[in-house]
Write a protein that holds these residues in place. Sequence first.
Motif, short mmCIF file in Angstrom:
data_model
loop_
_atom_site.label_atom_id
_atom_site.label_comp_id
_atom_site.label_asym_id
_atom_site.label_seq_id
_atom_site.Cartn_x
_atom_site.Cartn_y
_atom_site.Cartn_z
N LEU A 123 45.21 49.99 31.40
CA LEU A 123 46.18 50.32 32.44
C LEU A 123 45.59 51.17 33.56
O LEU A 123 46.10 51.20 34.68
CB LEU A 123 47.38 51.05 31.82
CG LEU A 123 48.37 50.19 31.04
CD1 LEU A 123 49.40 51.08 30.34
CD2 LEU A 123 49.07 49.20 31.96
N LYS A 124 44.48 51.88 33.26
CA LYS A 124 43.86 52.75 34.25
C LYS A 124 43.16 51.94 35.34
O LYS A 124 42.86 52.48 36.41
CB LYS A 124 42.83 53.66 33.58
CG LYS A 124 43.43 54.73 32.68
CD LYS A 124 42.33 55.54 32.02
CE LYS A 124 42.89 56.55 31.04
NZ LYS A 124 41.80 57.30 30.34
N HIS A 125 42.85 50.68 35.07
CA HIS A 125 42.08 49.88 36.00
C HIS A 125 42.97 48.82 36.66
O HIS A 125 43.85 48.23 36.02
CB HIS A 125 40.93 49.18 35.28
CG HIS A 125 39.95 50.13 34.65
ND1 HIS A 125 40.20 50.73 33.44
CD2 HIS A 125 38.73 50.57 35.07
CE1 HIS A 125 39.18 51.51 33.13
NE2 HIS A 125 38.28 51.43 34.09
N LYS A 126 42.70 48.58 37.90
CA LYS A 126 43.41 47.52 38.62
C LYS A 126 43.08 46.17 38.00
O LYS A 126 43.95 45.32 37.81
CB LYS A 126 43.01 47.53 40.10
CG LYS A 126 43.72 46.48 40.93
CD LYS A 126 43.28 46.55 42.38
CE LYS A 126 43.96 45.46 43.20
NZ LYS A 126 43.50 45.48 44.61
N ASP A 127 41.80 45.96 37.70
CA ASP A 127 41.37 44.75 37.02
C ASP A 127 41.13 45.09 35.56
O ASP A 127 40.45 46.07 35.24
CB ASP A 127 40.09 44.20 37.65
CG ASP A 127 40.29 43.81 39.11
OD1 ASP A 127 41.34 43.24 39.42
OD2 ASP A 127 39.39 44.10 39.93
N ASP A 128 41.66 44.28 34.68
CA ASP A 128 41.53 44.52 33.24
C ASP A 128 40.06 44.45 32.84
O ASP A 128 39.43 43.38 32.93
CB ASP A 128 42.33 43.45 32.49
CG ASP A 128 42.42 43.74 31.00
OD1 ASP A 128 41.62 44.55 30.51
OD2 ASP A 128 43.28 43.15 30.34
N PRO A 129 39.44 45.54 32.38
CA PRO A 129 38.02 45.54 32.05
C PRO A 129 37.69 44.73 30.80
O PRO A 129 36.52 44.42 30.55
CB PRO A 129 37.70 47.03 31.83
CG PRO A 129 39.00 47.63 31.42
CD PRO A 129 40.06 46.87 32.16
N ALA A 130 38.70 44.37 30.01
CA ALA A 130 38.45 43.62 28.78
C ALA A 130 38.65 42.13 28.95
O ALA A 130 38.36 41.35 28.07
CB ALA A 130 39.36 44.13 27.65
N ARG A 131 39.13 41.73 30.12
CA ARG A 131 39.53 40.33 30.34
C ARG A 131 38.82 39.73 31.54
O ARG A 131 38.69 40.37 32.59
CB ARG A 131 41.05 40.28 30.55
CG ARG A 131 41.60 38.90 30.88
CD ARG A 131 43.04 39.03 31.33
NE ARG A 131 43.64 37.75 31.64
CZ ARG A 131 44.67 37.56 32.44
NH1 ARG A 131 45.21 38.61 33.05
NH2 ARG A 131 45.16 36.37 32.67
N PHE A 132 38.35 38.49 31.39
CA PHE A 132 37.69 37.78 32.48
C PHE A 132 38.38 36.43 32.68
O PHE A 132 38.59 35.69 31.71
CB PHE A 132 36.20 37.53 32.17
CG PHE A 132 35.47 38.76 31.68
CD1 PHE A 132 35.58 39.96 32.36
CD2 PHE A 132 34.69 38.71 30.55
CE1 PHE A 132 34.93 41.09 31.92
CE2 PHE A 132 34.02 39.83 30.09
CZ PHE A 132 34.14 41.03 30.78
N LEU A 133 38.73 36.12 33.91
CA LEU A 133 39.37 34.84 34.21
C LEU A 133 38.32 33.74 34.32
O LEU A 133 37.25 33.92 34.89
CB LEU A 133 40.16 34.94 35.52
CG LEU A 133 41.31 35.95 35.52
CD1 LEU A 133 41.99 35.98 36.87
CD2 LEU A 133 42.32 35.62 34.42
N THR A 134 38.64 32.58 33.76
CA THR A 134 37.70 31.45 33.78
C THR A 134 37.72 30.71 35.11
O THR A 134 36.76 30.03 35.45
CB THR A 134 38.05 30.44 32.67
OG1 THR A 134 39.32 29.83 32.95
CG2 THR A 134 38.11 31.13 31.30
N GLY A 135 38.81 30.83 35.86
CA GLY A 135 38.96 30.06 37.08
C GLY A 135 39.70 28.76 36.86
O GLY A 135 40.10 28.10 37.81
N ILE A 136 39.88 28.36 35.59
CA ILE A 136 40.70 27.20 35.25
C ILE A 136 42.09 27.73 34.95
O ILE A 136 42.33 28.34 33.90
CB ILE A 136 40.13 26.46 34.01
CG1 ILE A 136 38.65 26.11 34.21
CG2 ILE A 136 40.96 25.21 33.71
CD1 ILE A 136 38.37 25.16 35.33
#
Length: 450
Positions: free
Chosen positions: A172-185
């Motif tokens: 919650l401290k980060h605007k972008d979730d540091p544990a999650r990466f979007l695949t683009g699909i």
Amino acid sequence: MTEERVRVEKALLCALFLDKVVILDVVSLLRPEMFSDPDYAFVYEAFVDLYNRGVEPDMVLVDAEMGKKDPDRFRKMGGLACISDGMEEVRLEHNALEYAREIRRSFMLNSLSREFKRLALACQASDADYRMVMEDCGKTLLKLREDNSETDSLMALSEVGEMAIRDQEERLKHKDDPARFLTGIYGIDGLSGGLYRKEVMVIGGLSSDGKTALSSFIAMNIAKQGKHVLHFSFEMTGEQTMSRFFSGYAGVEADRLRIGGLRDTDLEKMRRYVEQLRNLNYSFVNVPSMSLEALRAEIHRKSSKGECDFILIDYLHTLAQYQGKNETLESVIRSTITALRSYAVEFNCAMVVVSQLNREIFKRNEKCPVPLMSDLRDSGAIEYTADNVIIINRPARFGAKVTDDGRSTAGLLRLYLLKNRCGAPGVVDVYHNKTFTYFTNPDETFPFAD
């Protein structure tokens, strides 16, 4: 063995008889072979054997157990008489855990010392190969690490809950979730949430279905999010991979790159694209083969610098090549995918592993067969270990001209998310360009177009 170390070992054994609870912590730290004195190791072994059978060990029972296990040795050492004088000295039984840690520390340092001496002798041989010695060193350290893990797997559920809350607070401290990466699909991101640290996604497909292209697309999309990508390719060279990127993202025709006829304008496009790549944290490793130890060493090197968020393994069956005595390909695949999952956890990174399919899909009496997880080559361990499994299906390969809703199958890849550990399975359609390099979502959006 040193006198001080022997005194600590005797003190531990005495403390175990005084504190019947601490054995739970000690047994997770120590094995009998970690004792320098073989008699004390024998006492500890008998103590632990009783405990593992659900019997509360005391001096009478341990003495009897030793007599049953090895009568000759029991008589020679005089049973528990070997530690009886120590019972008068040990009064602080709560120090047992500290004694155990000291014994473990001495054992590990002695083990390392022996191995480094052996490696030093190997370096002095007239035909020494430094690469082989480094490989041997990596295997030795990895085995010591795996055989002597100190991870405490016993945790109260409340403690697990507190850890989960801390993780969510950090996110919650980060605007972008540091544990999650979007695949683009978009469809995959919607179903699975994307890729997560400490998780492994397996992408399977038949030859020429676009496994490498899709996984590289995902890797590039993650790099575009500012993350560090480590791409291991055991099939395609760096030049072949760059040709795909040039044709897909720099706008250079694939035939001109492959056959010839590049123009000055093409070279300029390629130079501009390479300049863009300088801002990406994308590392490419191309070797024909690599041991798991060498792979882990490379990941560790990048991770120690904070440069390893996502790993791409292309592909599983070329990494898991070696079959030793009494090993089957399935057992090698099992140990390889299990090791890869442990690396994702150990180095706190997300991972995509590319896998081949077997040919069973062609034997099914269906016009356009739906993939199954059993279509993965040597699939048992892959199905069990992976967090997510995607199998690529090209309807056009099986003669389908249009989809059920009337869309053309030209350029269509159907992605079957067959395993989704934290969500529901599903089917996602994407389209690829004729060079099989980049992909678009059904609404024709291109996730990281500049």
